[in-house]
Design a protein around this motif. Structure first.
Motif, PDB file in Angstrom:
ATOM      1  N   ILE A 257       0.882  -1.172   0.000  1.00 35.41           N
ATOM      2  CA  ILE A 257       0.000   0.000   0.000  1.00 35.41           C
ATOM      3  C   ILE A 257       0.916   1.217   0.000  1.00 35.41           C
ATOM      4  CG2 ILE A 257      -1.787   1.293   1.226  1.00 35.41           C
ATOM      5  CD1 ILE A 257      -2.801  -1.371   2.345  1.00 35.41           C
ATOM      6  N   ASP A 258       0.912   1.944  -1.102  1.00 44.43           N
ATOM      7  CA  ASP A 258       1.865   3.040  -1.270  1.00 44.43           C
ATOM      8  C   ASP A 258       1.493   4.335  -0.549  1.00 44.43           C
ATOM      9  OD1 ASP A 258       3.542   1.479  -2.839  1.00 44.43           O
ATOM     10  OD2 ASP A 258       2.440   1.975  -4.659  1.00 44.43           O
ATOM     11  N   TRP A 259       0.196   4.579  -0.404  1.00 41.03           N
ATOM     12  CA  TRP A 259      -0.208   5.836   0.214  1.00 41.03           C
ATOM     13  C   TRP A 259      -1.531   5.645   0.920  1.00 41.03           C
ATOM     14  CZ3 TRP A 259      -4.157   9.342   0.301  1.00 41.03           C
ATOM     15  CH2 TRP A 259      -3.845  10.596   0.844  1.00 41.03           C
ATOM     16  N   PRO A 260      -1.750   6.237   2.055  1.00 46.53           N
ATOM     17  CA  PRO A 260      -0.765   6.982   2.837  1.00 46.53           C
ATOM     18  C   PRO A 260       0.202   6.026   3.516  1.00 46.53           C
ATOM     19  CG  PRO A 260      -2.827   6.853   4.047  1.00 46.53           C
ATOM     20  CD  PRO A 260      -3.060   6.194   2.711  1.00 46.53           C
ATOM     21  N   ARG A 261       1.214   6.559   4.139  1.00 47.52           N
ATOM     22  CA  ARG A 261       2.192   5.769   4.881  1.00 47.52           C
ATOM     23  C   ARG A 261       2.228   6.306   6.308  1.00 47.52           C
ATOM     24  NH1 ARG A 261       4.638   2.311   1.808  1.00 47.52           N
ATOM     25  NH2 ARG A 261       6.414   1.869   3.113  1.00 47.52           N
ATOM     26  N   GLY A 262       1.283   5.861   7.106  1.00 48.04           N
ATOM     27  CA  GLY A 262       1.135   6.353   8.466  1.00 48.04           C
ATOM     28  C   GLY A 262       2.329   6.054   9.345  1.00 48.04           C
ATOM     29  N   THR A 263       2.480   6.875  10.362  1.00 49.07           N
ATOM     30  CA  THR A 263       3.577   6.692  11.314  1.00 49.07           C
ATOM     31  C   THR A 263       3.080   6.620  12.754  1.00 49.07           C
ATOM     32  OG1 THR A 263       3.951   9.077  11.415  1.00 49.07           O
ATOM     33  CG2 THR A 263       5.269   7.815   9.817  1.00 49.07           C
ATOM     34  N   ALA A 264       1.781   6.726  12.978  1.00 50.46           N
ATOM     35  CA  ALA A 264       1.253   6.646  14.345  1.00 50.46           C
ATOM     36  C   ALA A 264       1.423   5.240  14.912  1.00 50.46           C
ATOM     37  CB  ALA A 264      -0.219   7.047  14.369  1.00 50.46           C
ATOM     38  N   GLY A 265       1.279   4.234  14.064  1.00 57.46           N
ATOM     39  CA  GLY A 265       1.489   2.847  14.461  1.00 57.46           C
ATOM     40  C   GLY A 265       2.770   2.338  13.831  1.00 57.46           C
ATOM     41  N   PRO A 266       3.210   1.161  14.225  1.00 54.62           N
ATOM     42  CA  PRO A 266       4.459   0.627  13.669  1.00 54.62           C
ATOM     43  C   PRO A 266       4.316   0.220  12.204  1.00 54.62           C
ATOM     44  CG  PRO A 266       3.392  -1.044  14.987  1.00 54.62           C
ATOM     45  CD  PRO A 266       2.594   0.231  15.181  1.00 54.62           C
ATOM     46  N   SER A 267       5.442   0.210  11.500  1.00 56.56           N
ATOM     47  CA  SER A 267       5.458  -0.348  10.153  1.00 56.56           C
ATOM     48  C   SER A 267       5.107  -1.822  10.259  1.00 56.56           C
ATOM     49  CB  SER A 267       6.855  -0.192   9.543  1.00 56.56           C
ATOM     50  OG  SER A 267       6.933  -0.946   8.346  1.00 56.56           O
ATOM     51  N   LEU A 268       4.411  -2.325   9.271  1.00 61.39           N
ATOM     52  CA  LEU A 268       4.042  -3.733   9.275  1.00 61.39           C
ATOM     53  C   LEU A 268       5.007  -4.586   8.458  1.00 61.39           C
ATOM     54  CD1 LEU A 268       0.175  -3.355   9.152  1.00 61.39           C
ATOM     55  CD2 LEU A 268       1.679  -3.647  11.136  1.00 61.39           C
ATOM     56  N   LYS A 269       6.057  -3.969   7.931  1.00 67.25           N
ATOM     57  CA  LYS A 269       7.093  -4.726   7.228  1.00 67.25           C
ATOM     58  C   LYS A 269       7.694  -5.740   8.206  1.00 67.25           C
ATOM     59  CE  LYS A 269      11.373  -4.332   4.657  1.00 67.25           C
ATOM     60  NZ  LYS A 269      12.437  -3.447   4.205  1.00 67.25           N
ATOM     61  N   GLY A 270       7.818  -6.964   7.769  1.00 65.08           N
ATOM     62  CA  GLY A 270       8.404  -8.000   8.608  1.00 65.08           C
ATOM     63  C   GLY A 270       7.454  -8.551   9.659  1.00 65.08           C
ATOM     64  N   PHE A 271       6.172  -8.243   9.550  1.00 66.25           N
ATOM     65  CA  PHE A 271       5.217  -8.677  10.572  1.00 66.25           C
ATOM     66  C   PHE A 271       5.242 -10.188  10.786  1.00 66.25           C
ATOM     67  CE2 PHE A 271       1.208 -10.066  12.268  1.00 66.25           C
ATOM     68  CZ  PHE A 271       1.019  -9.188  13.321  1.00 66.25           C
ATOM     69  N   ALA A 272       5.402 -10.943   9.723  1.00 63.50           N
ATOM     70  CA  ALA A 272       5.351 -12.402   9.822  1.00 63.50           C
ATOM     71  C   ALA A 272       6.404 -12.958  10.779  1.00 63.50           C
ATOM     72  CB  ALA A 272       5.520 -13.035   8.447  1.00 63.50           C
ATOM     73  N   ALA A 273       7.518 -12.279  10.916  1.00 61.68           N
ATOM     74  CA  ALA A 273       8.601 -12.773  11.769  1.00 61.68           C
ATOM     75  C   ALA A 273       8.468 -12.350  13.230  1.00 61.68           C
ATOM     76  CB  ALA A 273       9.943 -12.278  11.224  1.00 61.68           C
ATOM     77  N   ARG A 274       7.525 -11.484  13.525  1.00 63.72           N
ATOM     78  CA  ARG A 274       7.389 -10.986  14.898  1.00 63.72           C
ATOM     79  C   ARG A 274       6.723 -12.025  15.800  1.00 63.72           C
ATOM     80  NH1 ARG A 274       5.154  -4.992  13.321  1.00 63.72           N
ATOM     81  NH2 ARG A 274       6.931  -4.475  11.986  1.00 63.72           N
ATOM     82  N   PRO A 275       7.303 -12.270  16.951  1.00 66.18           N
ATOM     83  CA  PRO A 275       6.692 -13.236  17.867  1.00 66.18           C
ATOM     84  C   PRO A 275       5.503 -12.666  18.639  1.00 66.18           C
ATOM     85  CG  PRO A 275       8.721 -12.407  18.804  1.00 66.18           C
ATOM     86  CD  PRO A 275       8.620 -11.829  17.417  1.00 66.18           C
ATOM     87  N   MET A 276       5.396 -11.340  18.692  1.00 67.36           N
ATOM     88  CA  MET A 276       4.342 -10.711  19.491  1.00 67.36           C
ATOM     89  C   MET A 276       3.553  -9.712  18.654  1.00 67.36           C
ATOM     90  SD  MET A 276       4.914 -12.152  22.407  1.00 67.36           S
ATOM     91  CE  MET A 276       4.065 -11.237  23.660  1.00 67.36           C
ATOM     92  N   ILE A 277       2.302  -9.512  19.040  1.00 65.08           N
ATOM     93  CA  ILE A 277       1.443  -8.478  18.464  1.00 65.08           C
ATOM     94  C   ILE A 277       1.460  -7.322  19.451  1.00 65.08           C
ATOM     95  CG2 ILE A 277      -0.916  -7.860  17.804  1.00 65.08           C
ATOM     96  CD1 ILE A 277      -1.363 -10.935  17.340  1.00 65.08           C
ATOM     97  N   ALA A 278       1.840  -6.151  18.982  1.00 66.74           N
ATOM     98  CA  ALA A 278       1.902  -4.946  19.817  1.00 66.74           C
ATOM     99  C   ALA A 278       2.776  -5.158  21.048  1.00 66.74           C
ATOM    100  CB  ALA A 278       0.495  -4.490  20.216  1.00 66.74           C
ATOM    101  N   GLY A 279       3.715  -6.078  20.961  1.00 67.11           N
ATOM    102  CA  GLY A 279       4.620  -6.339  22.076  1.00 67.11           C
ATOM    103  C   GLY A 279       3.946  -6.956  23.285  1.00 67.11           C
TER     104      GLY A 279
END
Length: 124
Positions: free
Chosen positions: A54-76
Motif C-alpha cells: 500500500i503506497d499511500w498513505p504511509r502512516g507513522t502513528a502505528g508501527p510499520s508492518l514490514k516483517g510482521f510475519a517474523a514478529r513473535p508478538m502483536i503490539a509487544g
C-alpha cells in the motif's frame, strides 16, 4: 463474542509462552492473503501504519508492518498467532485496553484475510 475472544487469548497466551516464535509458517484455513491489501486500504489501516503493498498513505502513528510475519508478538503484548491476530484486527481494545489501535469495521472473514496477508510480510 468477547468471552470467546478472551478464551482464545488465554489459550494462546498459555501456548505462546512455551514457544520462541520461530515455529512453522502461519497459515489460516480458508483465508485469502491476496484480498488483504484491498481490505486494509478500504478500512484505512495505512493512515496509521506503513504497509508493504500500500503506497499511500504511509502512516507513522502505528508501527510499520514490514516483517510482521517474523514478529513473535502483536503490539509487544500478545502472541502472534492466527486466532489472536484475527481477534486483534477486529477489536484490539478488547484484548489490550488502552491500546492506540481502534476497533476496526471488519468481518471475521475480512480479518482472517488481512491476517493471512500480514503473515506474508517478511523482512525482504
Amino acid at each position: 463474542m468477547k468471552l470467546k475472544r478472551c478464551a482464545v487469548l488465554a489459550a494462546a497466551l498459555l501456548l505462546g509462552a512455551c514457544g520462541d516464535g520461530s515455529g512453522p509458517e502461519r497459515t489460516i484455513a480458508g483465508a485469502e492473503p491476496a484480498r488483504g491489501p484491498a481490505i486494509m486500504d478500504r478500512v484505512g489501516c495505512a493512515a496509521c501504519h506503513a504497509i508493504p503493498g500500500i503506497d499511500w498513505p504511509r502512516g507513522t502513528a502505528g508501527p510499520s508492518l514490514k516483517g510482521f510475519a517474523a514478529r513473535p508478538m502483536i503490539a509487544g503484548r500478545l502472541p502472534n498467532q492466527p486466532d489472536v491476530l484475527t481477534a486483534w484486527l477486529i477489536d484490539a481494545p478488547s484484548l489490550s485496553p488502552g491500546t492506540g489501535m481502534p476497533p476496526m469495521p471488519l468481518t471475521e472473514a475480512e480479518a482472517r484475510d488481512v491476517a493471512a496477508y500480514l503473515y506474508t510480510l517478511d523482512e525482504r
